[in-house]
Design an enzyme around this catalytic site. Structure first.
Site, PDB file in Angstrom:
ATOM      1  N   GLU A 231       2.674  -5.071   6.815  1.00 34.27           N
ATOM      2  CA  GLU A 231       1.791  -6.191   6.216  1.00 34.27           C
ATOM      3  C   GLU A 231       2.282  -6.151   5.054  1.00 34.27           C
ATOM      4  O   GLU A 231       1.939  -5.436   3.788  1.00 34.27           O
ATOM      5  CB  GLU A 231       0.311  -5.468   6.237  1.00 34.27           C
ATOM      6  CG  GLU A 231      -0.361  -5.420   7.597  1.00 34.27           C
ATOM      7  CD  GLU A 231      -0.805  -6.889   8.218  1.00 34.27           C
ATOM      8  OE1 GLU A 231      -0.923  -7.786   7.214  1.00 34.27           O
ATOM      9  OE2 GLU A 231      -0.544  -7.014   9.329  1.00 34.27           O
TER      10      GLU A 231
ATOM     11  N   CYS B 204      -3.399 -10.210  -1.091  1.00 34.61           N
ATOM     12  CA  CYS B 204      -2.494 -10.723  -0.219  1.00 34.61           C
ATOM     13  C   CYS B 204      -2.917 -11.949   0.306  1.00 34.61           C
ATOM     14  O   CYS B 204      -2.027 -13.145   0.622  1.00 34.61           O
ATOM     15  CB  CYS B 204      -1.957  -9.914   0.722  1.00 34.61           C
ATOM     16  SG  CYS B 204      -3.497  -8.854   1.541  1.00 34.61           S
TER      17      CYS B 204
HETATM   18  P1  NAD Z   1       5.035  -2.173  -3.248  1.00 34.87           P
HETATM   19  O1  NAD Z   1       6.040  -2.574  -1.895  1.00 34.87           O
HETATM   20  O2  NAD Z   1       5.847  -2.143  -4.490  1.00 34.87           O
HETATM   21  O3  NAD Z   1       4.656  -0.771  -2.846  1.00 34.87           O
HETATM   22  C1  NAD Z   1       4.005  -0.492  -1.812  1.00 34.87           C
HETATM   23  C2  NAD Z   1       3.857   1.018  -1.432  1.00 34.87           C
HETATM   24  O4  NAD Z   1       5.297   1.292  -0.911  1.00 34.87           O
HETATM   25  C3  NAD Z   1       3.683   2.056  -2.574  1.00 34.87           C
HETATM   26  O5  NAD Z   1       2.974   3.153  -1.866  1.00 34.87           O
HETATM   27  C4  NAD Z   1       4.984   2.546  -3.097  1.00 34.87           C
HETATM   28  O6  NAD Z   1       5.052   3.415  -3.542  1.00 34.87           O
HETATM   29  C5  NAD Z   1       5.691   2.437  -1.488  1.00 34.87           C
HETATM   30  N1  NAD Z   1       7.150   2.375  -1.591  1.00 34.87           N
HETATM   31  C6  NAD Z   1       7.746   1.749  -2.554  1.00 34.87           C
HETATM   32  N2  NAD Z   1       9.189   1.788  -2.385  1.00 34.87           N
HETATM   33  C7  NAD Z   1       9.236   2.485  -0.985  1.00 34.87           C
HETATM   34  C8  NAD Z   1      10.308   3.015  -0.069  1.00 34.87           C
HETATM   35  N3  NAD Z   1      11.658   2.415  -0.468  1.00 34.87           N
HETATM   36  N4  NAD Z   1      10.094   3.458   0.858  1.00 34.87           N
HETATM   37  C9  NAD Z   1       8.714   3.673   1.225  1.00 34.87           C
HETATM   38  N5  NAD Z   1       7.620   3.345   0.394  1.00 34.87           N
HETATM   39  C10 NAD Z   1       7.902   2.749  -0.743  1.00 34.87           C
HETATM   40  O7  NAD Z   1       3.830  -3.096  -3.262  1.00 34.87           O
HETATM   41  P2  NAD Z   1       2.673  -3.149  -4.270  1.00 34.87           P
HETATM   42  O8  NAD Z   1       3.128  -3.830  -5.659  1.00 34.87           O
HETATM   43  O9  NAD Z   1       1.964  -2.000  -4.457  1.00 34.87           O
HETATM   44  O10 NAD Z   1       1.683  -4.172  -3.582  1.00 34.87           O
HETATM   45  C11 NAD Z   1       1.690  -5.654  -3.781  1.00 34.87           C
HETATM   46  C12 NAD Z   1       2.090  -6.170  -2.618  1.00 34.87           C
HETATM   47  O11 NAD Z   1       1.298  -5.916  -1.555  1.00 34.87           O
HETATM   48  C13 NAD Z   1       2.114  -7.603  -2.767  1.00 34.87           C
HETATM   49  O12 NAD Z   1       3.228  -8.454  -2.167  1.00 34.87           O
HETATM   50  C14 NAD Z   1       0.891  -8.041  -1.742  1.00 34.87           C
HETATM   51  O13 NAD Z   1       0.992  -9.215  -1.187  1.00 34.87           O
HETATM   52  C15 NAD Z   1       1.083  -7.087  -0.607  1.00 34.87           C
HETATM   53  N6  NAD Z   1      -0.039  -6.748   0.088  1.00 34.87           N
HETATM   54  C16 NAD Z   1      -0.418  -7.194   1.215  1.00 34.87           C
HETATM   55  C17 NAD Z   1      -1.322  -6.862   1.897  1.00 34.87           C
HETATM   56  C18 NAD Z   1      -1.312  -7.447   3.667  1.00 34.87           C
HETATM   57  O14 NAD Z   1      -2.300  -6.899   4.250  1.00 34.87           O
HETATM   58  N7  NAD Z   1      -0.535  -8.479   3.951  1.00 34.87           N
HETATM   59  C19 NAD Z   1      -2.498  -5.808   1.615  1.00 34.87           C
HETATM   60  C20 NAD Z   1      -2.159  -5.829   0.129  1.00 34.87           C
HETATM   61  C21 NAD Z   1      -1.082  -5.966  -0.533  1.00 34.87           C
END
Ligand code: NAD
Length: 488
Positions: free
Chosen positions: A209, A243
């Site tokens: 997501e 998001c």
């Molecule tokens: P992010 O991708 O930086 O991090 C998300 C998670 O992934 C964190 O727990 C992070 O530590 C982990 N992560 C980072 N690198 C990884 C890897 N290589 N392998 C596995 N896990 C890893 O995102 P963020 O900055 O925490 O969140 C913001 C983003 O999330 C925005 O783009 C927002 O639109 C999106 N978002 C989407 C939804 C949805 O339902 N579509 C909901 C909330 C947020």
């Protein structure tokens, strides 16, 4: 705890958890939701440390409604996990029974973002548990307090190992994916793509997501005060770090001046959260604040008109309205993830739909009009996962609605029965009570030719073949029996 130890501990807990009945698991999830609300004071302190919203806002958005959310998720799970009897035709498959069952995957990794630190954990974890999985939770290192609080309360209710929390960033997330049986990921596009590729290599299910660039289409016949209130909330709540935040307002020329004026005024009335009071919290971290500053300054340099808020300088960014934006500007094409609305003026409703769909994202999309049938027809033309008329974003807290999108928003489905493909595999139990051999078994002979021809004619509706078919079937069964026992 290392990812290896975490998965080991979750694996030990997985078997007894999967062996419990659905009602037992549902009861524990209800108890967890109640315990989280009971312990809300500590939860609100954690949320304030992580995201800086007012307590009333966090209570309503992430905590107070958890029992209702979980009750809805349980109803959904009951239907999604119920055994499904396959209707088999007596003619084609005599004596056979097939039932499709849901089998838990084992250990599910929930990798979550920081923007709604509790809700983003609850949404994947509750269905994973209801389906009979144990969970390794890897929350965002940007929001450690709420995750630690959630885990502490959960461990008290569920016992050891049913949910295991690991702390860390990319390297920990990467390592987890190599060890678990399924992954639910919520976060950015770049990370989601990497996670999906690693899961594909391991052939494990994965739900991603990702980001959004949601559009609200405003038509001339909208209820303007209500539209302004709705758009202001969906754009500026949580400082736009959502998001499904409205980031583009696409407005037809006839109402554009009034809308821009009203939205700028509404933005001006919103207060930055100070000492726990106000509507717009500071940006959660410097990286997101920097993106917002870049989008706003570039847009203004490129001809956008700042009509609400002011050019941001630090992490405390006020609600900002930019008029006369157009494609080609980052504030229109890329996810801003801040309290910024890019207003795009268009000629008419058709041009508005075309503009809304000119995006690589597609999470929510909304049409604001008093003409509900026309609004619905227009909403159906939006290339999004959830198309709304006169509202935006709230389906994210409805457990029955599939939260999903198009394009770079990702293929994942959170909530609803459609989410369960990640949490369970389907196993079909087939039992054959037929005392006769199946007609198509060996040997091939003239009777088989006869049966095949008559079956084909019967399928085409030639019911006159029925009597002959019954005779042919008898001969055929006798032939199979004598073939298999062989000559005496
Ligand atoms: P992010 O991708 O930086 O991090 C998300 C998670 O992934 C964190 O727990 C992070 O530590 C982990 N992560 C980072 N690198 C990884 C890897 N290589 N392998 C596995 N896990 C890893 O995102 P963020 O900055 O925490 O969140 C913001 C983003 O999330 C925005 O783009 C927002 O639109 C999106 N978002 C989407 C939804 C949805 O339902 N579509 C909901 C909330 C947020």
């Amino acid at each position: 705890m290392s990812p290896q130890d975490a998965v080991h501990s979750a694996r030990r807990a997985a078997a007894p958890w999967a062996a419990s009945t659905f009602e037992e698991r549902a009861q524990r999830c209800r108890a967890l939701a109640a315990a989280l609300v009971e312990d809300r004071r500590a939860g609100l302190d954690a949320l304030r440390a992580d995201v800086g919203r007012s307590d009333a806002d966090s209570l309503l958005t992430e905590l107070a409604t958890l029992p209702g959310y979980v009750a809805g998720a349980i109803q959904v799970a009951k239907a999604a996990l119920a055994p499904e009897r396959v209707p088999l035709s007596m003619l084609d498959f005599p004596g056979k029974k097939a039932v499709i069952e849901a089998v838990p995957r084992g250990v599910v990794a929930a990798i979550t973002p920081w923007n709604y630190p509790v809700l983003q954990i609850v949404k994947p974890v509750i269905p994973a548990l209801l389906a009979g999985n144990s969970v390794v939770l890897k929350p965002s290192p940007y929001a450690p307090h709420a995750a630690a609080w959630f885990w502490r309360v959960a461990a008290g209710v569920l016992g050891e190992g049913v949910i295991v929390r690991v702390e860390g960033g990319a390297e920990v997330g990467d390592a987890l994916i190599d060890l678990v049986d399924a992954v639910v990921f919520t976060g950015s596009v770049a990370t989601g793509r990497r996670v999906a590729m690693r899961c594909a290599e391991r052939l494990i299910p994965c739900s991603v997501e990702l980001g959004g660039k949601d559009a609200a289409i405003v038509l001339a016949d909208c209820d303007l005060p209500r539209t302004l209130a709705g758009i202001a909330f969906a754009a500026f709540h949580n400082a736009g770090q959502d998001c499904a935040s409205i980031e583009r307002v696409i407005v037809v020329d006839a109402v554009a001046d009034d809308l821009v004026k009203g939205l700028a005024a509404a933005a001006g009335r919103l207060r930055l959260v100070t000492d726990g009071v106000g509507e717009v919290p500071p940006m959660q971290n410097d990286a997101v604040a920097a993106v917002v500053r870049r989008h706003v300054t570039e847009a203004i340099a490129d001809g956008a008109v700042l009509v609400g808020g002011n050019v941001p300088t630090d992490r405390r960014i006020p609600a900002i309205v930019l008029d006369r934006c157009r494609p080609g500007m980052a504030v229109v094409d890329e996810e801003t993830f801040g309290p910024v609305v890019a207003v795009i003026r268009v000629r008419d409703a058709d041009a508005a739909v075309e503009m809304a769909n000119a995006s690589r994202f597609g999470l929510n999309g909304s049409v604001w009009t008093k003409d509900i049938p026309a609004g619905e027809a227009l909403a159906r033309r939006l290339h999004v996962g959830i198309a709304l008329v006169n509202n935006h974003g709230f389906p994210g807290v409805v457990p029955q609605i599939p939260w999903t999108g198009t394009g770079d928003t990702g293929t994942g489905v959170a909530a609803s029965r459609h989410a369960y493909a990640t949490f369970v595999r389907r196993r079909t139990i087939v039992v054959d009570r037929n005392s006769d051999p199946d007609l198509f078994w060996f040997p091939g002979n003239a009777d088989l030719d006869d049966v095949a021809e008559r079956v084909a004619r019967l399928q085409l509706g030639h019911y006159s073949v029925v009597f002959g078919l019954l005779m042919a079937v008898r001969r055929r069964i006798a032939a199979i029996r004598s073939w298999v026992t062989g000559p005496n």
